[in-house]
Structures are given as structure tokens and as C-alpha cells.
Write a protein that holds these residues in place. Structure first.
Motif, PDB file in Angstrom:
ATOM      1  N   GLU A 193       0.833  -1.205   0.000  1.00  0.00           N
ATOM      2  CA  GLU A 193       0.000   0.000   0.000  1.00  0.00           C
ATOM      3  C   GLU A 193       0.863   1.250   0.000  1.00  0.00           C
ATOM      4  O   GLU A 193       0.623   2.185  -0.753  1.00  0.00           O
ATOM      5  CB  GLU A 193      -0.906  -0.023   1.231  1.00  0.00           C
ATOM      6  CG  GLU A 193      -1.837   1.157   1.325  1.00  0.00           C
ATOM      7  CD  GLU A 193      -2.727   1.056   2.559  1.00  0.00           C
ATOM      8  OE1 GLU A 193      -2.618   1.949   3.417  1.00  0.00           O
ATOM      9  OE2 GLU A 193      -3.500   0.092   2.651  1.00  0.00           O
ATOM     10  N   GLU A 194       1.896   1.270   0.821  1.00  0.00           N
ATOM     11  CA  GLU A 194       2.796   2.425   0.890  1.00  0.00           C
ATOM     12  C   GLU A 194       3.499   2.640  -0.447  1.00  0.00           C
ATOM     13  O   GLU A 194       3.594   3.766  -0.940  1.00  0.00           O
ATOM     14  CB  GLU A 194       3.832   2.197   1.989  1.00  0.00           C
ATOM     15  CG  GLU A 194       4.777   3.358   2.191  1.00  0.00           C
ATOM     16  CD  GLU A 194       5.756   3.077   3.315  1.00  0.00           C
ATOM     17  OE1 GLU A 194       6.938   3.406   3.130  1.00  0.00           O
ATOM     18  OE2 GLU A 194       5.333   2.545   4.349  1.00  0.00           O
ATOM     19  N   ASP A 195       3.979   1.570  -1.055  1.00  0.00           N
ATOM     20  CA  ASP A 195       4.664   1.683  -2.342  1.00  0.00           C
ATOM     21  C   ASP A 195       3.729   2.191  -3.435  1.00  0.00           C
ATOM     22  O   ASP A 195       4.127   3.002  -4.269  1.00  0.00           O
ATOM     23  CB  ASP A 195       5.248   0.334  -2.765  1.00  0.00           C
ATOM     24  CG  ASP A 195       6.430  -0.079  -1.899  1.00  0.00           C
ATOM     25  OD1 ASP A 195       6.993   0.786  -1.201  1.00  0.00           O
ATOM     26  OD2 ASP A 195       6.766  -1.274  -1.915  1.00  0.00           O
ATOM     27  N   ILE A 196       2.504   1.728  -3.433  1.00  0.00           N
ATOM     28  CA  ILE A 196       1.534   2.157  -4.441  1.00  0.00           C
ATOM     29  C   ILE A 196       1.216   3.636  -4.289  1.00  0.00           C
ATOM     30  O   ILE A 196       1.198   4.383  -5.267  1.00  0.00           O
ATOM     31  CB  ILE A 196       0.256   1.308  -4.357  1.00  0.00           C
ATOM     32  CG1 ILE A 196       0.553  -0.115  -4.815  1.00  0.00           C
ATOM     33  CG2 ILE A 196      -0.876   1.928  -5.179  1.00  0.00           C
ATOM     34  CD1 ILE A 196      -0.533  -1.108  -4.506  1.00  0.00           C
ATOM     35  N   TYR A 197       0.965   4.082  -3.065  1.00  0.00           N
ATOM     36  CA  TYR A 197       0.620   5.486  -2.851  1.00  0.00           C
ATOM     37  C   TYR A 197       1.790   6.426  -3.091  1.00  0.00           C
ATOM     38  O   TYR A 197       1.604   7.566  -3.481  1.00  0.00           O
ATOM     39  CB  TYR A 197       0.060   5.701  -1.455  1.00  0.00           C
ATOM     40  CG  TYR A 197      -1.345   5.206  -1.286  1.00  0.00           C
ATOM     41  CD1 TYR A 197      -2.366   5.625  -2.129  1.00  0.00           C
ATOM     42  CD2 TYR A 197      -1.670   4.302  -0.288  1.00  0.00           C
ATOM     43  CE1 TYR A 197      -3.656   5.166  -1.987  1.00  0.00           C
ATOM     44  CE2 TYR A 197      -2.968   3.840  -0.132  1.00  0.00           C
ATOM     45  CZ  TYR A 197      -3.954   4.283  -0.986  1.00  0.00           C
ATOM     46  OH  TYR A 197      -5.222   3.824  -0.842  1.00  0.00           O
ATOM     47  N   ASN A 198       3.019   5.956  -2.867  1.00  0.00           N
ATOM     48  CA  ASN A 198       4.195   6.806  -3.047  1.00  0.00           C
ATOM     49  C   ASN A 198       4.700   6.831  -4.479  1.00  0.00           C
ATOM     50  O   ASN A 198       5.549   7.635  -4.820  1.00  0.00           O
ATOM     51  CB  ASN A 198       5.320   6.344  -2.117  1.00  0.00           C
ATOM     52  CG  ASN A 198       5.024   6.657  -0.680  1.00  0.00           C
ATOM     53  OD1 ASN A 198       4.268   7.567  -0.367  1.00  0.00           O
ATOM     54  ND2 ASN A 198       5.601   5.887   0.225  1.00  0.00           N
ATOM     55  N   ASN A 199       4.188   5.962  -5.322  1.00  0.00           N
ATOM     56  CA  ASN A 199       4.635   5.888  -6.703  1.00  0.00           C
ATOM     57  C   ASN A 199       3.727   6.753  -7.574  1.00  0.00           C
ATOM     58  O   ASN A 199       2.528   6.568  -7.603  1.00  0.00           O
ATOM     59  CB  ASN A 199       4.601   4.433  -7.178  1.00  0.00           C
ATOM     60  CG  ASN A 199       5.419   4.232  -8.416  1.00  0.00           C
ATOM     61  OD1 ASN A 199       5.863   5.183  -9.032  1.00  0.00           O
ATOM     62  ND2 ASN A 199       5.607   2.991  -8.786  1.00  0.00           N
ATOM     63  N   ASP A 200       4.317   7.681  -8.286  1.00  0.00           N
ATOM     64  CA  ASP A 200       3.545   8.605  -9.118  1.00  0.00           C
ATOM     65  C   ASP A 200       3.467   8.049 -10.535  1.00  0.00           C
ATOM     66  O   ASP A 200       4.228   8.425 -11.415  1.00  0.00           O
ATOM     67  CB  ASP A 200       4.199   9.984  -9.113  1.00  0.00           C
ATOM     68  CG  ASP A 200       3.363  11.025  -9.809  1.00  0.00           C
ATOM     69  OD1 ASP A 200       2.139  10.855  -9.887  1.00  0.00           O
ATOM     70  OD2 ASP A 200       3.939  12.026 -10.273  1.00  0.00           O
ATOM     71  N   LEU A 201       2.549   7.118 -10.735  1.00  0.00           N
ATOM     72  CA  LEU A 201       2.384   6.508 -12.050  1.00  0.00           C
ATOM     73  C   LEU A 201       1.405   7.302 -12.893  1.00  0.00           C
ATOM     74  O   LEU A 201       0.468   7.899 -12.377  1.00  0.00           O
ATOM     75  CB  LEU A 201       1.856   5.076 -11.901  1.00  0.00           C
ATOM     76  CG  LEU A 201       2.778   4.097 -11.208  1.00  0.00           C
ATOM     77  CD1 LEU A 201       2.056   2.776 -11.012  1.00  0.00           C
ATOM     78  CD2 LEU A 201       4.034   3.893 -12.030  1.00  0.00           C
ATOM     79  N   LYS A 202       1.633   7.283 -14.179  1.00  0.00           N
ATOM     80  CA  LYS A 202       0.694   7.931 -15.087  1.00  0.00           C
ATOM     81  C   LYS A 202      -0.488   7.007 -15.310  1.00  0.00           C
ATOM     82  O   LYS A 202      -0.316   5.803 -15.478  1.00  0.00           O
ATOM     83  CB  LYS A 202       1.359   8.225 -16.423  1.00  0.00           C
ATOM     84  CG  LYS A 202       2.354   9.336 -16.364  1.00  0.00           C
ATOM     85  CD  LYS A 202       2.849   9.649 -17.757  1.00  0.00           C
ATOM     86  CE  LYS A 202       3.750  10.853 -17.723  1.00  0.00           C
ATOM     87  NZ  LYS A 202       4.121  11.275 -19.066  1.00  0.00           N
ATOM     88  N   ASP A 203      -1.672   7.570 -15.322  1.00  0.00           N
ATOM     89  CA  ASP A 203      -2.834   6.768 -15.683  1.00  0.00           C
ATOM     90  C   ASP A 203      -3.186   7.072 -17.141  1.00  0.00           C
ATOM     91  O   ASP A 203      -2.525   7.863 -17.810  1.00  0.00           O
ATOM     92  CB  ASP A 203      -4.018   7.004 -14.738  1.00  0.00           C
ATOM     93  CG  ASP A 203      -4.547   8.436 -14.776  1.00  0.00           C
ATOM     94  OD1 ASP A 203      -4.060   9.240 -15.588  1.00  0.00           O
ATOM     95  OD2 ASP A 203      -5.460   8.738 -14.003  1.00  0.00           O
TER      96      ASP A 203
END
Length: 49
Positions: free
Chosen positions: A21-31
Motif C-alpha cells: 500500500e505504501e509503495d503504491i501510494y508513493n509511486n507517481d504513475l501515469k494513468d
């Protein structure tokens, strides 16, 4: 019979879920919206501010 309130009091998420969860929220991926906007800007020769 299961006492759901008691079970919820004892619940704690596994460390793997918390870390993911932490990794997902901290990663700024393009949608897909960001990708389409970038493609449109590239075609028009403009840049989003």
C-alpha cells in the motif's frame, strides 16, 4: 457463531499488504488520462502547465 466485532478488534493487516500500500501510494504513475493528455499535447505542440 462468529463475533465479527471481536474479530475486527483483533485484526491487523499483514506487513506485505502495508508495504505494498505504501509503495503504491508513493509511486507517481501515469494513468490513461495522463497518457492521452500527453499524446494530445505532443500532437498539438503545446505543453500542459
Amino acid at each position: 457463531m462468529i463475533d465479527f466485532d471481536e474479530e475486527l478488534k483483533r485484526f491487523s493487516p499483514s506487513l506485505e499488504v502495508s508495504q505494498a500500500e505504501e509503495d503504491i501510494y508513493n509511486n507517481d504513475l501515469k494513468d490513461i488520462t495522463d497518457i492521452v493528455l500527453q499524446m494530445t499535447e505532443d500532437l498539438r505542440g503545446t505543453e500542459r502547465k
